[in-house]
Design a protein around this motif. Sequence first.
Motif, PDB file in Angstrom:
ATOM      1  N   PRO A  65      19.163 -47.584   4.865  1.00  0.00           N
ATOM      2  CA  PRO A  65      18.516 -46.959   3.373  1.00  0.00           C
ATOM      3  C   PRO A  65      18.658 -46.359   2.833  1.00  0.00           C
ATOM      4  CG  PRO A  65      17.724 -48.399   5.389  1.00  0.00           C
ATOM      5  CD  PRO A  65      18.000 -47.472   6.042  1.00  0.00           C
ATOM      6  N   GLU A  66      18.472 -45.172   3.369  1.00  0.00           N
ATOM      7  CA  GLU A  66      17.883 -44.236   2.367  1.00  0.00           C
ATOM      8  C   GLU A  66      18.112 -42.420   3.306  1.00  0.00           C
ATOM      9  OE1 GLU A  66      14.861 -42.831  -0.216  1.00  0.00           O
ATOM     10  OE2 GLU A  66      15.708 -44.402  -1.820  1.00  0.00           O
ATOM     11  N   PHE A  67      19.571 -42.010   3.469  1.00  0.00           N
ATOM     12  CA  PHE A  67      19.854 -40.967   3.793  1.00  0.00           C
ATOM     13  C   PHE A  67      19.559 -40.178   3.141  1.00  0.00           C
ATOM     14  CE2 PHE A  67      23.278 -37.634   5.698  1.00  0.00           C
ATOM     15  CZ  PHE A  67      22.763 -38.368   7.223  1.00  0.00           C
ATOM     16  N   PRO A  68      18.685 -38.858   4.326  1.00  0.00           N
ATOM     17  CA  PRO A  68      18.247 -37.590   3.136  1.00  0.00           C
ATOM     18  C   PRO A  68      18.751 -36.696   2.506  1.00  0.00           C
ATOM     19  CG  PRO A  68      18.246 -37.487   5.825  1.00  0.00           C
ATOM     20  CD  PRO A  68      18.587 -39.231   5.376  1.00  0.00           C
ATOM     21  N   LEU A  69      20.375 -37.020   2.816  1.00  0.00           N
ATOM     22  CA  LEU A  69      21.139 -35.701   2.614  1.00  0.00           C
ATOM     23  C   LEU A  69      22.240 -36.384   1.445  1.00  0.00           C
ATOM     24  CD1 LEU A  69      21.052 -32.664   4.757  1.00  0.00           C
ATOM     25  CD2 LEU A  69      19.701 -33.015   2.647  1.00  0.00           C
ATOM     26  N   LEU A  70      22.550 -36.072   0.360  1.00  0.00           N
ATOM     27  CA  LEU A  70      23.659 -36.635  -0.711  1.00  0.00           C
ATOM     28  C   LEU A  70      24.823 -35.018  -0.156  1.00  0.00           C
ATOM     29  CD1 LEU A  70      25.517 -38.644  -1.987  1.00  0.00           C
ATOM     30  CD2 LEU A  70      23.970 -38.061  -3.928  1.00  0.00           C
ATOM     31  N   VAL A  71      25.692 -34.940   0.298  1.00  0.00           N
ATOM     32  CA  VAL A  71      26.620 -34.846   0.422  1.00  0.00           C
ATOM     33  C   VAL A  71      27.993 -34.956  -0.517  1.00  0.00           C
ATOM     34  CG1 VAL A  71      27.780 -32.470   1.762  1.00  0.00           C
ATOM     35  CG2 VAL A  71      26.079 -33.569   2.824  1.00  0.00           C
ATOM     36  N   LYS A  72      28.468 -34.421  -1.603  1.00  0.00           N
ATOM     37  CA  LYS A  72      29.329 -34.369  -2.639  1.00  0.00           C
ATOM     38  C   LYS A  72      30.590 -33.207  -2.652  1.00  0.00           C
ATOM     39  CE  LYS A  72      26.635 -36.382  -5.483  1.00  0.00           C
ATOM     40  NZ  LYS A  72      26.326 -36.288  -7.059  1.00  0.00           N
ATOM     41  N   MET A  73      31.903 -33.975  -3.110  1.00  0.00           N
ATOM     42  CA  MET A  73      32.811 -32.723  -2.645  1.00  0.00           C
ATOM     43  C   MET A  73      32.919 -32.588  -4.621  1.00  0.00           C
ATOM     44  SD  MET A  73      35.656 -32.049  -0.239  1.00  0.00           S
ATOM     45  CE  MET A  73      36.104 -30.731  -1.274  1.00  0.00           C
ATOM     46  N   LEU A  74      33.085 -31.479  -5.482  1.00  0.00           N
ATOM     47  CA  LEU A  74      32.740 -31.770  -7.169  1.00  0.00           C
ATOM     48  C   LEU A  74      33.840 -30.764  -7.775  1.00  0.00           C
ATOM     49  CD1 LEU A  74      28.773 -30.854  -8.193  1.00  0.00           C
ATOM     50  CD2 LEU A  74      30.143 -33.084  -7.282  1.00  0.00           C
ATOM     51  N   PHE A  75      35.318 -32.080  -8.684  1.00  0.00           N
ATOM     52  CA  PHE A  75      36.163 -31.236  -8.764  1.00  0.00           C
ATOM     53  C   PHE A  75      36.535 -31.045 -10.216  1.00  0.00           C
ATOM     54  CE2 PHE A  75      37.089 -33.351  -4.349  1.00  0.00           C
ATOM     55  CZ  PHE A  75      37.708 -32.496  -4.172  1.00  0.00           C
ATOM     56  N   PRO A  76      35.434 -30.252 -10.969  1.00  0.00           N
ATOM     57  CA  PRO A  76      35.949 -30.444 -12.238  1.00  0.00           C
ATOM     58  C   PRO A  76      36.868 -29.560 -13.017  1.00  0.00           C
ATOM     59  CG  PRO A  76      34.354 -28.376 -11.477  1.00  0.00           C
ATOM     60  CD  PRO A  76      35.101 -29.476 -10.254  1.00  0.00           C
ATOM     61  N   ASN A  77      37.452 -30.229 -13.450  1.00  0.00           N
ATOM     62  CA  ASN A  77      38.922 -30.199 -14.690  1.00  0.00           C
ATOM     63  C   ASN A  77      38.547 -29.582 -16.345  1.00  0.00           C
ATOM     64  OD1 ASN A  77      41.892 -29.495 -14.645  1.00  0.00           O
ATOM     65  ND2 ASN A  77      41.559 -31.338 -15.875  1.00  0.00           N
ATOM     66  N   ASP A  78      37.272 -30.124 -16.166  1.00  0.00           N
ATOM     67  CA  ASP A  78      36.413 -29.551 -17.754  1.00  0.00           C
ATOM     68  C   ASP A  78      35.321 -29.520 -17.692  1.00  0.00           C
ATOM     69  OD1 ASP A  78      36.069 -29.533 -20.302  1.00  0.00           O
ATOM     70  OD2 ASP A  78      37.119 -31.330 -20.920  1.00  0.00           O
ATOM     71  N   LYS A  79      33.898 -28.500 -18.496  1.00  0.00           N
ATOM     72  CA  LYS A  79      32.497 -28.491 -18.457  1.00  0.00           C
ATOM     73  C   LYS A  79      32.015 -29.998 -17.430  1.00  0.00           C
ATOM     74  CE  LYS A  79      32.780 -24.402 -21.460  1.00  0.00           C
ATOM     75  NZ  LYS A  79      32.290 -23.959 -22.844  1.00  0.00           N
ATOM     76  N   LEU A  80      31.007 -29.611 -17.083  1.00  0.00           N
ATOM     77  CA  LEU A  80      30.266 -30.262 -16.846  1.00  0.00           C
ATOM     78  C   LEU A  80      29.662 -30.962 -18.005  1.00  0.00           C
ATOM     79  CD1 LEU A  80      31.271 -30.575 -13.865  1.00  0.00           C
ATOM     80  CD2 LEU A  80      29.226 -31.551 -13.499  1.00  0.00           C
ATOM     81  N   SER A  81      28.347 -31.813 -18.211  1.00  0.00           N
ATOM     82  CA  SER A  81      27.311 -31.486 -19.328  1.00  0.00           C
ATOM     83  C   SER A  81      26.918 -30.575 -18.683  1.00  0.00           C
ATOM     84  CB  SER A  81      26.572 -33.079 -19.252  1.00  0.00           C
ATOM     85  OG  SER A  81      26.017 -33.189 -18.176  1.00  0.00           O
ATOM     86  N   VAL A  82      25.620 -29.969 -19.852  1.00  0.00           N
ATOM     87  CA  VAL A  82      24.127 -29.079 -19.967  1.00  0.00           C
ATOM     88  C   VAL A  82      23.330 -30.501 -19.318  1.00  0.00           C
ATOM     89  CG1 VAL A  82      22.641 -28.003 -20.633  1.00  0.00           C
ATOM     90  CG2 VAL A  82      24.924 -27.830 -21.056  1.00  0.00           C
ATOM     91  N   GLN A  83      22.979 -29.998 -17.929  1.00  0.00           N
ATOM     92  CA  GLN A  83      22.138 -31.059 -17.223  1.00  0.00           C
ATOM     93  C   GLN A  83      20.511 -30.339 -16.519  1.00  0.00           C
ATOM     94  OE1 GLN A  83      24.060 -32.743 -13.660  1.00  0.00           O
ATOM     95  NE2 GLN A  83      25.225 -32.669 -15.500  1.00  0.00           N
ATOM     96  N   VAL A  84      19.478 -31.525 -16.380  1.00  0.00           N
ATOM     97  CA  VAL A  84      19.039 -30.925 -15.112  1.00  0.00           C
ATOM     98  C   VAL A  84      17.807 -32.627 -14.626  1.00  0.00           C
ATOM     99  CG1 VAL A  84      16.761 -31.543 -17.362  1.00  0.00           C
ATOM    100  CG2 VAL A  84      16.651 -30.651 -15.657  1.00  0.00           C
ATOM    101  N   HIS A  85      18.227 -32.270 -13.773  1.00  0.00           N
ATOM    102  CA  HIS A  85      17.493 -32.747 -12.153  1.00  0.00           C
ATOM    103  C   HIS A  85      15.587 -33.163 -13.159  1.00  0.00           C
ATOM    104  CE1 HIS A  85      21.049 -33.797 -11.676  1.00  0.00           C
ATOM    105  NE2 HIS A  85      21.458 -32.621 -11.420  1.00  0.00           N
ATOM    106  N   PRO A  86      14.600 -33.851 -12.283  1.00  0.00           N
ATOM    107  CA  PRO A  86      13.370 -33.960 -11.908  1.00  0.00           C
ATOM    108  C   PRO A  86      13.237 -33.329 -11.059  1.00  0.00           C
ATOM    109  CG  PRO A  86      13.948 -36.202 -11.973  1.00  0.00           C
ATOM    110  CD  PRO A  86      15.265 -35.465 -12.589  1.00  0.00           C
ATOM    111  N   ASP A  87      11.866 -32.977 -10.512  1.00  0.00           N
ATOM    112  CA  ASP A  87      11.022 -33.070  -8.785  1.00  0.00           C
ATOM    113  C   ASP A  87      10.763 -34.195  -8.589  1.00  0.00           C
ATOM    114  OD1 ASP A  87       8.962 -32.722 -10.343  1.00  0.00           O
ATOM    115  OD2 ASP A  87       8.468 -30.846 -10.091  1.00  0.00           O
ATOM    116  N   ASP A  88       9.692 -33.981  -7.620  1.00  0.00           N
ATOM    117  CA  ASP A  88      10.015 -35.352  -6.429  1.00  0.00           C
ATOM    118  C   ASP A  88       8.339 -35.801  -7.190  1.00  0.00           C
ATOM    119  OD1 ASP A  88      11.702 -34.498  -4.880  1.00  0.00           O
ATOM    120  OD2 ASP A  88      10.080 -33.481  -3.522  1.00  0.00           O
ATOM    121  N   GLU A  89       7.906 -35.006  -7.504  1.00  0.00           N
ATOM    122  CA  GLU A  89       6.098 -35.171  -8.013  1.00  0.00           C
ATOM    123  C   GLU A  89       7.067 -36.026  -9.613  1.00  0.00           C
ATOM    124  OE1 GLU A  89       2.336 -33.832 -10.214  1.00  0.00           O
ATOM    125  OE2 GLU A  89       3.554 -32.656  -9.349  1.00  0.00           O
TER     126      GLU A  89
END
Length: 298
Positions: A65-89
């Motif tokens: 239901p929730e595998f602990p790791l999300l593994v991806k490959m990223l293929f940017p052909n242009d700039k991604l947005s400037v972004q931020v993610h929250p911590d656990d808390e």
Amino acid sequence: MTSELLAPFRLGPRFSERIWGKPDLKPWYDSTGTSELVGEAWLTGPDCPVETGTELGKSLKDLYPEFPLLVKMLFPNDKLSVQVHPDDEQAQALGLARGKTECWYVLEAEPGSTVACGLKEGVTPEQVRTAALDGSMESLMEMVPVSVGDMVFVDAGTVHAIGPGLVLLEVQQTCDVTYRMFDYGRPRELHLEKGLAVMRTKTAAGKVAPREMDGFVRLIEQKYFVVDRFDIEGEELVSMTGPGCLVALSGEGVVIVPGEEEEVELTAGKAVVVPEGWDTVVVESLKGMSFVRCVAPV
């Protein structure tokens, strides 16, 4: 080991359309199944299909239901947005299971490629708000040159972005919450105030030096994930310290599980999940190969 253990199995990738992506992902993937721009290949996403073994035809979320790791490959052909993610808390205060700390391993890099990783010394949240609104956001960020083989750590709270000309292997906590703070004028929703609420002006983000270990290279070791690279000819006994996966970067091989008759093919751009309970597996290279082991520490 008992026959009740779920044996290692291979997943097929799921492709995500992105405005900053590429029209094709060759040589990693011959086809994406869409004519739209694709920016991400999810290797351990919840909807990734099981391609081998007794659970063939199911998806990863059917088994975890929730595998602990999300593994991806990223293929940017242009700039991604400037972004931020929250911590656990912060994420849990919003009713989410966890935050998003991640890392990027550089697989391809054109000359001059960079990532933005954190804010310059002394930058304040008010300056970030002003820069996001007037278009000068990049001037506040630490631009980090990257080349093939670099590992970059991006802990939650780090304001970051990825430039074009790269192919990255991303290993992260299983969370897909992104607050987009600046997007170069593209017509997508922004989350500036939410981003300001979770960002930190100082973080631990940046390049991580590899460490030579006994038979492999430790690329990164953090609270949420450990990523190691193996470069082998012939057979290699690979230990597993928690649930995780193996991802081939080049060459071909098979994963051999003690006591199991079926071998699982290990090819570039696909993940072989090694469930809990398997202390070791054997990886056999056909003509030499490089692969990474991604595990969630227990």
